[in-house]
Motif scaffolding. Structure first.
Motif, PDB file in Angstrom:
ATOM      1  N   LYS A  16       6.915  11.864   5.571  1.00  0.00           N
ATOM      2  CA  LYS A  16       5.531  11.491   5.296  1.00  0.00           C
ATOM      3  C   LYS A  16       4.763  12.642   4.663  1.00  0.00           C
ATOM      4  O   LYS A  16       4.022  12.450   3.687  1.00  0.00           O
ATOM      5  CB  LYS A  16       4.841  11.059   6.601  1.00  0.00           C
ATOM      6  CG  LYS A  16       3.436  10.528   6.411  1.00  0.00           C
ATOM      7  CD  LYS A  16       2.850  10.041   7.736  1.00  0.00           C
ATOM      8  CE  LYS A  16       1.437   9.488   7.534  1.00  0.00           C
ATOM      9  NZ  LYS A  16       0.862   9.008   8.836  1.00  0.00           N
TER      10      LYS A  16
ATOM     11  N   LEU B 279       3.130   4.118  -7.377  1.00  0.00           N
ATOM     12  CA  LEU B 279       2.499   2.811  -7.243  1.00  0.00           C
ATOM     13  C   LEU B 279       1.366   2.589  -8.237  1.00  0.00           C
ATOM     14  O   LEU B 279       1.167   1.477  -8.730  1.00  0.00           O
ATOM     15  CB  LEU B 279       1.981   2.631  -5.813  1.00  0.00           C
ATOM     16  CG  LEU B 279       3.041   2.534  -4.713  1.00  0.00           C
ATOM     17  CD1 LEU B 279       2.385   2.559  -3.339  1.00  0.00           C
ATOM     18  CD2 LEU B 279       3.885   1.277  -4.883  1.00  0.00           C
TER      19      LEU B 279
ATOM     20  N   MET C  81       6.027  13.312   1.079  1.00  0.00           N
ATOM     21  CA  MET C  81       5.505  12.301   0.163  1.00  0.00           C
ATOM     22  C   MET C  81       4.039  12.576  -0.168  1.00  0.00           C
ATOM     23  O   MET C  81       3.611  12.435  -1.318  1.00  0.00           O
ATOM     24  CB  MET C  81       5.651  10.916   0.790  1.00  0.00           C
ATOM     25  CG  MET C  81       5.330   9.756  -0.135  1.00  0.00           C
ATOM     26  SD  MET C  81       6.621   9.448  -1.354  1.00  0.00           S
ATOM     27  CE  MET C  81       7.801   8.513  -0.385  1.00  0.00           C
ATOM     28  N   ALA C  82       3.264  13.000   0.826  1.00  0.00           N
ATOM     29  CA  ALA C  82       1.850  13.297   0.607  1.00  0.00           C
ATOM     30  C   ALA C  82       1.670  14.467  -0.348  1.00  0.00           C
ATOM     31  O   ALA C  82       0.773  14.466  -1.200  1.00  0.00           O
ATOM     32  CB  ALA C  82       1.165  13.597   1.947  1.00  0.00           C
TER      33      ALA C  82
ATOM     34  N   ASP D   6       2.340  13.363  -3.814  1.00  0.00           N
ATOM     35  CA  ASP D   6       1.256  12.509  -4.290  1.00  0.00           C
ATOM     36  C   ASP D   6       0.120  13.356  -4.861  1.00  0.00           C
ATOM     37  O   ASP D   6      -0.518  12.991  -5.845  1.00  0.00           O
ATOM     38  CB  ASP D   6       0.706  11.658  -3.143  1.00  0.00           C
ATOM     39  CG  ASP D   6       1.278  10.249  -3.138  1.00  0.00           C
ATOM     40  OD1 ASP D   6       1.974   9.889  -4.112  1.00  0.00           O
ATOM     41  OD2 ASP D   6       1.025   9.518  -2.176  1.00  0.00           O
TER      42      ASP D   6
ATOM     43  N   MET E  76       9.907   2.824   0.136  1.00  0.00           N
ATOM     44  CA  MET E  76       8.663   3.527   0.428  1.00  0.00           C
ATOM     45  C   MET E  76       8.277   4.315  -0.825  1.00  0.00           C
ATOM     46  O   MET E  76       9.142   4.898  -1.486  1.00  0.00           O
ATOM     47  CB  MET E  76       8.848   4.481   1.614  1.00  0.00           C
ATOM     48  CG  MET E  76       9.338   3.818   2.886  1.00  0.00           C
ATOM     49  SD  MET E  76       8.226   2.504   3.454  1.00  0.00           S
ATOM     50  CE  MET E  76       6.751   3.482   3.844  1.00  0.00           C
TER      51      MET E  76
ATOM     52  N   GLY F 221       4.916   6.620  -2.968  1.00  0.00           N
ATOM     53  CA  GLY F 221       3.600   7.235  -2.945  1.00  0.00           C
ATOM     54  C   GLY F 221       2.695   6.641  -4.008  1.00  0.00           C
ATOM     55  O   GLY F 221       3.129   5.856  -4.857  1.00  0.00           O
ATOM     56  N   THR F 222       1.438   7.036  -3.977  1.00  0.00           N
ATOM     57  CA  THR F 222       0.471   6.485  -4.926  1.00  0.00           C
ATOM     58  C   THR F 222       0.766   6.908  -6.363  1.00  0.00           C
ATOM     59  O   THR F 222       0.380   6.214  -7.303  1.00  0.00           O
ATOM     60  CB  THR F 222      -0.955   6.932  -4.550  1.00  0.00           C
ATOM     61  OG1 THR F 222      -1.006   8.368  -4.487  1.00  0.00           O
ATOM     62  CG2 THR F 222      -1.366   6.369  -3.204  1.00  0.00           C
TER      63      THR F 222
ATOM     64  N   PHE G 136      13.320   5.896   0.050  1.00  0.00           N
ATOM     65  CA  PHE G 136      12.117   6.528  -0.489  1.00  0.00           C
ATOM     66  C   PHE G 136      12.265   6.533  -2.010  1.00  0.00           C
ATOM     67  O   PHE G 136      13.248   7.071  -2.543  1.00  0.00           O
ATOM     68  CB  PHE G 136      11.972   7.954   0.032  1.00  0.00           C
ATOM     69  CG  PHE G 136      11.677   8.047   1.500  1.00  0.00           C
ATOM     70  CD1 PHE G 136      10.366   8.033   1.959  1.00  0.00           C
ATOM     71  CD2 PHE G 136      12.699   8.133   2.432  1.00  0.00           C
ATOM     72  CE1 PHE G 136      10.083   8.118   3.321  1.00  0.00           C
ATOM     73  CE2 PHE G 136      12.425   8.215   3.790  1.00  0.00           C
ATOM     74  CZ  PHE G 136      11.116   8.202   4.240  1.00  0.00           C
TER      75      PHE G 136
ATOM     76  N   THR H 286       0.814  -1.213   0.000  1.00  0.00           N
ATOM     77  CA  THR H 286       0.000   0.000   0.000  1.00  0.00           C
ATOM     78  C   THR H 286       0.847   1.263   0.000  1.00  0.00           C
ATOM     79  O   THR H 286       0.415   2.308  -0.483  1.00  0.00           O
ATOM     80  CB  THR H 286      -0.928   0.023   1.230  1.00  0.00           C
ATOM     81  OG1 THR H 286      -0.128  -0.100   2.418  1.00  0.00           O
ATOM     82  CG2 THR H 286      -1.931  -1.114   1.171  1.00  0.00           C
ATOM     83  N   ASP H 287       2.068   1.167   0.537  1.00  0.00           N
ATOM     84  CA  ASP H 287       2.920   2.351   0.591  1.00  0.00           C
ATOM     85  C   ASP H 287       4.377   2.038   0.241  1.00  0.00           C
ATOM     86  O   ASP H 287       5.273   2.799   0.561  1.00  0.00           O
ATOM     87  CB  ASP H 287       2.858   2.994   1.972  1.00  0.00           C
ATOM     88  CG  ASP H 287       3.323   2.067   3.089  1.00  0.00           C
ATOM     89  OD1 ASP H 287       3.632   0.883   2.787  1.00  0.00           O
ATOM     90  OD2 ASP H 287       3.383   2.509   4.249  1.00  0.00           O
ATOM     91  N   HIS H 288       4.612   0.900  -0.408  1.00  0.00           N
ATOM     92  CA  HIS H 288       5.978   0.529  -0.748  1.00  0.00           C
ATOM     93  C   HIS H 288       5.996  -0.438  -1.927  1.00  0.00           C
ATOM     94  O   HIS H 288       4.966  -1.003  -2.304  1.00  0.00           O
ATOM     95  CB  HIS H 288       6.679  -0.114   0.460  1.00  0.00           C
ATOM     96  CG  HIS H 288       6.077  -1.421   0.867  1.00  0.00           C
ATOM     97  ND1 HIS H 288       4.961  -1.502   1.688  1.00  0.00           N
ATOM     98  CD2 HIS H 288       6.412  -2.704   0.565  1.00  0.00           C
ATOM     99  CE1 HIS H 288       4.646  -2.763   1.879  1.00  0.00           C
ATOM    100  NE2 HIS H 288       5.511  -3.516   1.209  1.00  0.00           N
TER     101      HIS H 288
END
Length: 206
Positions: free
Chosen positions: A84, A36, A87-88, A91, A30, A32-33, A61, A15-17
């Motif tokens: 965090k 991914l 990264m958000a 995203d 790690m 982000g979406t 990361f 989900t995050d990696h």
């Protein structure tokens, strides 16, 4: 050992990696979406990595472009922005949108990121305003390929904007004025340095 880039096969996704197999060695990154969502197991991939080392752990990361990695580092120059939150932000906002938001003082754009409130968004815009955009590990951002995408210049629009801003600064304009002018004309101008500079000069002359 600091890892800066991985080239291999996607061995697994979380989900995050993601797990990248490089010649039989698996690296957990790690992610982000944004990365991914366009990555699939079994595909070849190039991941640009920012390695963080603490007393208790080593964390990788991963990003689809070196530009995203560079902005990840730059955002953490701001007090209150950790990995965090950075990264958000990346995203929710592309590097080009982030550059424009900072140049135009539009903190609301950053509030689109999960966990980023009004005060933090305003602090980011304030602290990064007037600073040149981050550079790649070796100067200009290099060409790279992400899973499912052909090799192409990374974030060409933002690269052109950065060069246009640099050209205006060399002409004597301040970093903040140059960035603001380029941000205002970028949507209507082609992703060409010369066109951007001419349009920005007209904007600055108003």
């Amino acid at each position: 050992m600091i890892i800066g880039r991985l080239v291999g096969e996607v061995a697994g996704l979380g989900t995050d990696h993601l797990l990248v197999d490089v010649n039989g060695v698996g690296y957990v990154c790690m992610a982000g979406t944004r990365l991914l969502s366009r990555t699939h197991a079994g595909e070849k991939i190039t991941v640009h990595v920012e390695t963080r080392v603490t007393e208790n752990s080593i964390t990788l990361f991963g990003f689809g472009t070196d530009e995203e990695r560079a902005w990840f580092v730059r955002l953490q120059d701001v007090h209150g922005v950790a990995g965090k939150a950075a990264m958000a932000i990346l995203d929710a906002i592309s590097p080009a949108e982030l550059m424009d938001a900072i140049a135009l003082g539009d903190a609301k754009v950053l509030e689109r990121a999960k966990g980023v409130g009004k005060k933090l968004a305003e602090r980011i815009v304030h602290d990064l305003s007037g600073k040149p955009p981050p550079m790649g590990r070796f100067g200009k951002f290099e060409a790279a390929s992400a899973a499912g995408m052909a090799s192409a210049p990374v974030a060409a629009a933002t690269g052109a904007r950065g060069e246009a801003i640099s050209a205006l600064v060399n002409l004597g304009y301040s970093q903040s004025d140059a960035a603001r002018a380029v941000a205002r004309v970028a949507k209507d101008a082609a992703d060409d340095v010369g066109v951007l500079v001419k349009a920005a000069l007209k904007e600055l002359a108003k």
